[in-house]
Design a protein around this motif. Structure first.
Motif, PDB file in Angstrom:
ATOM      1  N   VAL A   2       0.830  -1.215   0.000  1.00 44.77           N
ATOM      2  CA  VAL A   2       0.000   0.000   0.000  1.00 44.77           C
ATOM      3  C   VAL A   2       0.866   1.267   0.000  1.00 44.77           C
ATOM      4  N   PRO A   3       1.834   1.393   0.953  1.00 44.06           N
ATOM      5  CA  PRO A   3       2.684   2.593   0.888  1.00 44.06           C
ATOM      6  C   PRO A   3       3.505   2.671  -0.400  1.00 44.06           C
ATOM      7  N   GLN A   4       3.962   1.522  -0.896  1.00 47.44           N
ATOM      8  CA  GLN A   4       4.688   1.548  -2.175  1.00 47.44           C
ATOM      9  C   GLN A   4       3.787   2.092  -3.278  1.00 47.44           C
ATOM     10  N   TYR A   5       2.542   1.653  -3.251  1.00 40.21           N
ATOM     11  CA  TYR A   5       1.576   2.118  -4.247  1.00 40.21           C
ATOM     12  C   TYR A   5       1.407   3.635  -4.152  1.00 40.21           C
ATOM     13  N   ILE A   6       1.265   4.126  -2.918  1.00 37.27           N
ATOM     14  CA  ILE A   6       1.052   5.565  -2.737  1.00 37.27           C
ATOM     15  C   ILE A   6       2.262   6.353  -3.239  1.00 37.27           C
ATOM     16  N   VAL A  23       6.223   5.820   5.947  1.00 38.76           N
ATOM     17  CA  VAL A  23       4.992   6.371   5.377  1.00 38.76           C
ATOM     18  C   VAL A  23       3.787   5.593   5.888  1.00 38.76           C
ATOM     19  N   MET A  31      -6.596   8.724  -0.685  1.00 37.01           N
ATOM     20  CA  MET A  31      -5.859   9.068  -1.907  1.00 37.01           C
ATOM     21  C   MET A  31      -6.276  10.409  -2.496  1.00 37.01           C
ATOM     22  N   PHE A  34      -7.943  -1.089  -1.983  1.00 38.65           N
ATOM     23  CA  PHE A  34      -8.162  -0.848  -3.410  1.00 38.65           C
ATOM     24  C   PHE A  34      -9.607  -0.973  -3.846  1.00 38.65           C
TER      25      PHE A  34
END
Lengths: 284, 300
Positions: free
Chosen positions: A131-135, B37, B48, B260
């Motif tokens: 998830v953080p990689q995606y962000i 993060v 997002m 997602f």
């Protein structure tokens, strides 16, 4: 004496019967897939278990499978998979090789600390980081690019680093010494002296990297959205959606195609894989 | 002699870090920064689109107090891990023990049993599993052959669906088997001979010699397999989509859904850290139990 011999023979026969039966069960799902990819859609789900093809539709299934989905031919997905897998594998093995050499042969400040970081990344499932990689990738506008699929593999090599360090440890340091006295630099020692010696471990690491990247589903599922950039696992997943696709012949045919490279590599490099597992004691 | 010392004894920080640089860069960019993060987002409400708003520990509280699906995913995953890991290891040990004798064609059997391990994680195999155990699949057609007509398949029944996924995990026992096989070969034969002279039976030899000598291997595998089990995803996603009625919803799949399908990024990050904590607890506890049951030769 003869009693004993017959007893041993009976035992041996029982062993082989059991071993073959288990072998059949183990391989049956794979056989079933291959045979089903030869069956026509009409006969596929009557006597589903059967390994006999009553109405062959080999050409039809494979042709329709290669037509692909959503207007994109299957060869496109194969090309994507090959690009990602080849670059990813080379990158993973190369960075791991350099790091493993540093950890096992070079004395530098903080090496112990960084090695424990390697071990920690091995313990934390990669899924946790997704998830953080995606962000981050999204913020860098790198989502939905080949870069996102390939580059993480360059650094995901904790397992390979560990494996190669184990191998390096087993090589006598006299080898390095001799080369050093002959005037080799430390980098030359790595590439001219050690790499040829640890070749089996490198091949082993490369095969596992190939398997993982080729079959990886999670990362592309999250990082990719354009169908034409999909790898094979994502394409197969699209094939399974009954609302858009209900050609089981094509689905099974392309499933076979997706497994073929894995099985071919397995047959060619079997020795390295089996010995490699015996040496490092961990699996992929 | 003097030179010999200099090559390994002297610090070579520059070369060390040059060699480490590619991995280090990746570690920082793909692990360390995302980790930080992720810790931050786990304390925020973030979808997002709008900027993340700090909500303290409420994501964590929400998981344990308000979210029944979280509890379900946790239950499913625990059940999966507690079933698949012992079963797979026990079966691997059993088969390895049988193959650790002199027979012809052993190499062939070893190879056959190993094949599922190398293809098991692929989408293709999950597709096969879905068809074999699903509606009008192999199992249903076999049952009807013997006169048992079933309305729902094993995968369609919430009581049995997870077991079919467990079965798929056990089916991939081959790699553990290979590890056990090589560990078995390293047990000194003198131990067996001594036990034999003392008149110990086969079963006793297995429990008193083979098992203790294998405990380091069992321990190591246990840890790796548990971590592996907790990250089950593809099976849950491709074979059953977590269903029926969430009976196969794995933890990672739920994390994925939150992130997602619902764009509930902050919450998903919190879920990720709960998973890390669970794995850490398992690992630490196992390491603590080590002294009670793991036997390291050469250590008295």
């Amino acid at each position: 004496m003869t009693m004993n011999k017959t007893k041993r023979q009976i035992n041996s026969i029982l062993f082989h019967i059991g071993a073959c039966a288990l072998g059949f069960l183990m391989i049956y799902p794979l056989l079933w897939l291959v045979v089903s990819s030869f069956k026509s859609n009409r006969t596929m789900f009557t006597n589903t278990y059967s390994l006999v093809v009553e109405e062959p539709a080999i050409l039809e299934n494979y042709m329709s499978g290669f037509e692909g989905i959503a207007g994109i031919p299957f060869s496109r997905f194969m090309l994507n998979s090959v690009i990602v897998t080849v670059i990813g594998t080379v990158g993973a093995v190369f960075t791991s090789l350099l790091a493993a050499y540093a950890f096992s042969r070079i004395k530098f400040k903080g090496s112990g600390f960084w090695f424990s970081c390697v071990m920690i990344t091995m313990m934390i499932p990669a899924q946790v980081m997704v998830v953080p990689q995606y962000i981050i990738l999204k913020k860098l506008s790198l989502i939905d690019t080949y870069f996102a699929m390939i580059v993480p593999w360059f650094f995901g090599g904790a397992f390979f680093i560990f494996l190669l360090v184990q191998f390096f440890k087993g090589i006598p340091r006299e080898l390095d010494e001799a080369a050093y006295i002959d005037g080799c630099s430390k980098l030359q020692i790595l590439f001219y002296i050690l790499v040829p010696v640890v070749k089996p471990a490198i091949i082993n690491a490369a095969i596992f990297a190939f398997y993982w990247i080729w079959q990886d589903f999670f990362q592309p599922l999250i990082f990719m959205s354009t169908t034409s950039k999909f790898t094979i696992p994502l394409a197969l997943n699209m094939f399974t959606d009954p609302t858009t696709y209900n050609n089981y012949g094509g689905l099974f045919a392309m499933s076979v195609v997706s497994l073929l490279p894995v099985l071919i590599f397995f047959i060619i490099f079997q020795r390295y894989l089996v010995d490699g597992i015996a040496m490092d004691g961990i699996k992929g | 002699m003097k030179r010999k010392k200099t090559i390994f004894k002297k610090n070579d920080n520059l070369l060390g870090y040059m060699l480490l640089a590619p991995w280090l860069l990746g570690f920082l960019v793909m692990w360390f920064i995302p980790m930080m993060v992720s810790v931050y987002y786990s304390f925020t409400d973030f979808n997002m689109l709008k900027t993340p708003s700090f909500v303290g520990i409420s994501n964590y509280v929400r998981a344990f107090t308000k979210d029944d699906t979280f509890k379900q995913a946790l239950k499913v995953t625990f059940k999966y891990v507690l079933l698949v890991v012992p079963l797979r290891l026990a079966f691997a040990l059993f088969v390895a023990n049988l193959l650790n004798k002199k027979h012809i064609a052993l190499g062939l059997y070893r190879t056959l049993y190993y094949v599922p391990s190398i293809i098991g994680g692929s989408v293709a195999v999950s597709i096969v599993w879905k068809q074999v155990f699903g509606n009008s699949g192999v199992v249903m057609s076999l049952l009807s052959l013997f006169g048992y007509e079933q309305k729902t398949s094993l995968l369609g029944n919430p009581k049995t669906a997870l077991f079919i996924i467990v079965l798929m995990g056990v089916w991939q026992f081959g790699s553990s088997m290979l590890i056990f096989l090589s560990a078995l070969k390293q047990i000194p034969t003198s131990l067996y001979e001594a036990a034999h002279v003392d008149g110990a039976g086969k079963l006793k030899i297995f429990w008193k010699i083979t098992i203790p000598m294998l405990t380091p291997t069992i321990f190591f595998n246990l840890i790796l397999q548990i971590i592996n089990g907790f990250r089950m995803f593809t099976e849950s996603y491709v074979i059953t989509e977590g269903g029926p009625v969430n009976s196969t919803l794995s933890y990672v799949y739920y994390m994925y859904q939150r992130a997602f399908n619902y764009f509930d990024m902050g919450y998903s990050c919190a879920l990720a850290w709960i998973l890390v904590a669970i794995i850490a607890v398992f690992t630490v506890v196992l390491f603590q139990t080590q002294k009670f049951w793991v036997y390291y030769a050469g250590e008295e």
